[in-house]
Design a protein around this motif. Structure first.
Motif, PDB file in Angstrom:
ATOM      1  N   PRO A 186     -26.925  25.546 110.549  1.00 40.66           N
ATOM      2  CA  PRO A 186     -25.952  25.437 109.370  1.00 40.66           C
ATOM      3  C   PRO A 186     -26.294  25.896 107.835  1.00 40.66           C
ATOM      4  O   PRO A 186     -27.341  25.956 107.699  1.00 40.66           O
ATOM      5  CB  PRO A 186     -25.619  23.795 109.445  1.00 40.66           C
ATOM      6  CG  PRO A 186     -26.855  23.213 109.576  1.00 40.66           C
ATOM      7  CD  PRO A 186     -27.505  24.292 110.543  1.00 40.66           C
ATOM      8  N   HIS A 187     -25.305  26.378 107.412  1.00 40.32           N
ATOM      9  CA  HIS A 187     -25.262  26.948 106.117  1.00 40.32           C
ATOM     10  C   HIS A 187     -24.654  26.242 104.824  1.00 40.32           C
ATOM     11  O   HIS A 187     -25.025  26.038 103.928  1.00 40.32           O
ATOM     12  CB  HIS A 187     -25.179  28.369 105.636  1.00 40.32           C
ATOM     13  CG  HIS A 187     -26.032  29.144 106.588  1.00 40.32           C
ATOM     14  ND1 HIS A 187     -25.698  30.582 106.483  1.00 40.32           N
ATOM     15  CD2 HIS A 187     -27.222  28.932 106.958  1.00 40.32           C
ATOM     16  CE1 HIS A 187     -26.739  31.131 107.527  1.00 40.32           C
ATOM     17  NE2 HIS A 187     -27.773  30.345 107.599  1.00 40.32           N
ATOM     18  N   SER A 188     -23.258  25.601 105.405  1.00 43.33           N
ATOM     19  CA  SER A 188     -22.756  24.740 104.531  1.00 43.33           C
ATOM     20  C   SER A 188     -21.610  23.967 105.243  1.00 43.33           C
ATOM     21  O   SER A 188     -21.172  24.434 106.532  1.00 43.33           O
ATOM     22  CB  SER A 188     -21.671  25.846 103.550  1.00 43.33           C
ATOM     23  OG  SER A 188     -20.726  26.483 104.023  1.00 43.33           O
ATOM     24  N   TRP A 224     -26.992  24.179 102.872  1.00 45.53           N
ATOM     25  CA  TRP A 224     -28.461  24.173 103.200  1.00 45.53           C
ATOM     26  C   TRP A 224     -28.933  25.300 102.176  1.00 45.53           C
ATOM     27  O   TRP A 224     -28.950  26.363 102.538  1.00 45.53           O
ATOM     28  CB  TRP A 224     -28.420  24.421 104.455  1.00 45.53           C
ATOM     29  CG  TRP A 224     -28.358  23.416 105.189  1.00 45.53           C
ATOM     30  CD1 TRP A 224     -29.292  22.513 106.025  1.00 45.53           C
ATOM     31  CD2 TRP A 224     -27.298  22.634 105.801  1.00 45.53           C
ATOM     32  NE1 TRP A 224     -28.978  21.525 106.818  1.00 45.53           N
ATOM     33  CE2 TRP A 224     -27.590  21.524 106.826  1.00 45.53           C
ATOM     34  CE3 TRP A 224     -25.955  22.903 105.544  1.00 45.53           C
ATOM     35  CZ2 TRP A 224     -26.485  20.872 107.300  1.00 45.53           C
ATOM     36  CZ3 TRP A 224     -24.695  22.081 106.218  1.00 45.53           C
ATOM     37  CH2 TRP A 224     -25.246  21.094 106.847  1.00 45.53           C
ATOM     38  N   ALA A 225     -29.973  24.855 101.251  1.00 39.89           N
ATOM     39  CA  ALA A 225     -30.737  25.779 100.514  1.00 39.89           C
ATOM     40  C   ALA A 225     -31.649  26.581 101.366  1.00 39.89           C
ATOM     41  O   ALA A 225     -31.925  26.332 102.366  1.00 39.89           O
ATOM     42  CB  ALA A 225     -31.601  25.205  99.616  1.00 39.89           C
ATOM     43  N   PRO A 226     -31.838  28.112 100.996  1.00 43.56           N
ATOM     44  CA  PRO A 226     -31.189  28.676  99.606  1.00 43.56           C
ATOM     45  C   PRO A 226     -29.599  29.074  99.702  1.00 43.56           C
ATOM     46  O   PRO A 226     -29.278  29.725  98.690  1.00 43.56           O
ATOM     47  CB  PRO A 226     -31.869  29.943  99.736  1.00 43.56           C
ATOM     48  CG  PRO A 226     -32.042  30.429 101.194  1.00 43.56           C
ATOM     49  CD  PRO A 226     -32.072  29.065 101.925  1.00 43.56           C
ATOM     50  N   PHE A 227     -28.799  28.602 100.427  1.00 37.49           N
ATOM     51  CA  PHE A 227     -27.310  28.706 100.341  1.00 37.49           C
ATOM     52  C   PHE A 227     -26.949  27.671  99.305  1.00 37.49           C
ATOM     53  O   PHE A 227     -27.338  26.559  99.039  1.00 37.49           O
ATOM     54  CB  PHE A 227     -26.648  28.684 101.970  1.00 37.49           C
ATOM     55  CG  PHE A 227     -27.050  29.677 102.550  1.00 37.49           C
ATOM     56  CD1 PHE A 227     -26.315  30.899 102.910  1.00 37.49           C
ATOM     57  CD2 PHE A 227     -28.177  29.590 103.474  1.00 37.49           C
ATOM     58  CE1 PHE A 227     -26.884  32.113 103.696  1.00 37.49           C
ATOM     59  CE2 PHE A 227     -28.479  30.356 104.215  1.00 37.49           C
ATOM     60  CZ  PHE A 227     -27.903  31.786 104.365  1.00 37.49           C
ATOM     61  N   ALA A 228     -25.865  28.216  98.671  1.00 36.54           N
ATOM     62  CA  ALA A 228     -25.420  27.522  97.485  1.00 36.54           C
ATOM     63  C   ALA A 228     -23.673  27.406  97.392  1.00 36.54           C
ATOM     64  O   ALA A 228     -23.330  28.404  97.692  1.00 36.54           O
ATOM     65  CB  ALA A 228     -26.061  27.825  96.166  1.00 36.54           C
ATOM     66  N   LEU A 246     -30.247  19.026 101.150  1.00 41.52           N
ATOM     67  CA  LEU A 246     -30.269  19.842 102.541  1.00 41.52           C
ATOM     68  C   LEU A 246     -31.013  21.234 102.237  1.00 41.52           C
ATOM     69  O   LEU A 246     -30.797  21.856 101.071  1.00 41.52           O
ATOM     70  CB  LEU A 246     -28.890  20.150 102.793  1.00 41.52           C
ATOM     71  CG  LEU A 246     -27.900  19.134 103.548  1.00 41.52           C
ATOM     72  CD1 LEU A 246     -26.730  19.390 103.832  1.00 41.52           C
ATOM     73  CD2 LEU A 246     -28.520  18.569 104.940  1.00 41.52           C
ATOM     74  N   ALA A 247     -31.796  21.676 103.118  1.00 44.42           N
ATOM     75  CA  ALA A 247     -32.644  22.842 102.745  1.00 44.42           C
ATOM     76  C   ALA A 247     -32.989  23.392 104.355  1.00 44.42           C
ATOM     77  O   ALA A 247     -33.287  22.636 105.388  1.00 44.42           O
ATOM     78  CB  ALA A 247     -33.820  22.660 101.829  1.00 44.42           C
TER      79      ALA A 247
END
Length: 464
Positions: free
Chosen positions: A35-37, A52-56, A336-337
């Motif tokens: 997952p990213h977001s 989920w970092a590095p997504f923002a 989350l990361a």
């Protein structure tokens, strides 16, 4: 992005936060799911959200085929404005091709057939269409006779959506983006949406959209609200009914959430309906529960993502929660990361490069398509990776024990003896590149976690 939604808590909206927490755990522990977001809305308010970092939250993300649902909205707006008739033949919008397109099935193809992926072709025609006419996808598509009567069979067919985009451009005299900005994006509070274009300058329509997670949620909420936003009707109610109900059966699909029929650029599902895109871009709408779930990611098992929604998130709706569970979930989502490289057995600091650092001017092993990889160090001693392929080159600073974000990339590296490994995330897309360099013999291998469908390393970012 203009903040569209009121922020609330799961328990205040009638959702047990423990169910969302279990859903997040399932996403993180399921093979082939990354997952990213995530945004979960109920009653038009945000119950939970996390990246989920590095997504923002302020970054766009490549939507792939979820772009189709935005193209369909453009058609729906054009229908409401009287610019497009769903029962008009497709060829009527392209009079310059009238003499060339002689196949009777093609001539009976209607706009509604394109929306429902029911052109009569048994399989996707994008490669054949582009081979037939490399400069005009619509002409190449319409010169390919359908295998069956239009409206009778389903086939996920990219030129159907591309042609819909071209119809909107023709009837409006505007690009898709220019058409949508005042009519869809502005009312929904979407202030950043970009689209990949073909060599003719036309938006792909069927793919290539870049948007923030909140934009995905806003589109889902508009359909949940049956085409009305803040008292303004954007889509006709009849359009919403047709778009979100099965127009053509697709029983041959293997996965259960892909075999429930197809609407107007939306999939039906075991619960509600959804738009989706390759590698786990989702807009899931649950009308019975008044819920929208928006997600981005890098997942090759998309059915597993939906299975987790049904197993954990759906049962949490209308289940008693608590403020304590809300607080625990909020804290977890804020932290989350995705793990950077480093910290594994044998991993050490990157240290200094050899006097003659490795460079690969000729070839790179693996499936990356890279032509060259160069390692350098800047004046601060930080390692820098340069990647070269047919699209151009991109320079990526490498973090140690962290994701070092620079523009549209984030990279993390670690060293074990004479071998250096670097992971490069293209943070406006789903894609992750693994690079391995042997400092002793100079050999380089690189492989994609998920293969980009359109671009190379220099273009894996929001287009200008």
């Amino acid at each position: 992005m203009t903040t569209t939604f009121r922020r609330s808590s799961p328990s205040a909206l009638g959702i047990d936060a423990a169910g969302i927490d279990a859903f997040v755990s399932a996403l993180g522990s399921t093979p082939a799911v990354e997952p990213h977001s995530l945004m979960v809305l109920r009653h038009g308010a945000v119950a939970a959200e996390g990246w989920w970092a590095p997504f923002a939250p302020d970054r766009v993300h490549l939507l792939y085929s979820l772009s189709k649902s935005f193209t369909a909205a453009a058609v729906g707006i054009a229908v409401r404005a009287g610019l497009v008739d769903l029962d008009a033949t497709v060829i009527s919008h392209f009079p310059e091709l009238d003499a060339e397109v002689t196949d009777e099935r093609t001539r009976r193809m209607r706009v509604r057939h394109l929306l429902a992926m029911a052109s009569g072709h048994r399989a996707d025609t994008i490669d054949r269409a582009e081979a037939t006419d490399p400069t005009n996808t619509v002409r190449g598509f319409l010169l390919l006779p359908p295998d069956e009567e239009p409206g009778s069979v389903f086939a996920y067919n990219q030129p159907c959506t591309y042609t819909l985009g071209e119809i909107v451009r023709r009837v409006s005299g505007e690009t898709l983006l220019d058409f949508l900005r005042p009519r869809l994006f502005a009312p929904l509070g979407i202030d950043d949406f970009a689209w990949l274009r073909d060599d003719r300058g036309a938006e792909l329509g069927y793919s290539g959209g870049f948007a923030r997670t909140e934009a995905i949620a806003a589109l889902g909420q508009l359909y949940l609200q049956r085409g009305v936003q803040d008292g303004e009707r954007i889509l006709d109610e009849d359009w919403v009914d047709q778009a979100t109900s099965a127009q053509v059966p697709n029983p041959d699909e293997v996965n259960p959430d892909w075999s429930r029929g197809y609407g107007f650029q939306f999939w039906m599902a075991r619960h509600g309906f959804r738009g989706d895109g390759a590698y786990g871009q989702f807009c899931v709408v649950l009308p019975e529960q008044d819920v929208v779930v928006a997600m981005t990611g890098q997942s090759t098992d998309m059915q597993a993502v939906l299975d987790a929604v049904w197993a954990h998130l759906l049962p949490a709706v209308d289940r008693p929660g608590s403020v304590d569970a809300d607080d625990r979930l909020r804290d977890r989502l804020a932290a989350l990361a995705l793990p950077p490289l480093g910290g594994g057995p044998g991993d050490g600091p990157l240290g200094s490069l050899p006097a003659a650092p490795p460079s690969s001017p000729v070839s790179v092993g693996g499936d990356s398509g890279l032509e060259a990889v160069h390692l350098t160090q800047d004046v601060s001693g930080r390692w820098v990776l340069t990647l070269v392929d047919a699209s151009g080159e991109v320079t990526v600073p490498v973090g140690e024990g962290e994701w070092l974000v620079d523009g549209s990339t984030a990279a993390s590296g670690a060293r074990s003896g004479d071998r250096v490994v670097v992971d490069v995330r293209f943070v406006e897309t789903p894609h992750l590149l693994h690079v391995s360099v042997d400092l002793e013999d100079g050999t380089v291998t690189a492989a994609w976690q998920t293969q980009p469908l359109h671009d190379g390393v220099a273009t894996l970012r929001r287009p200008d």
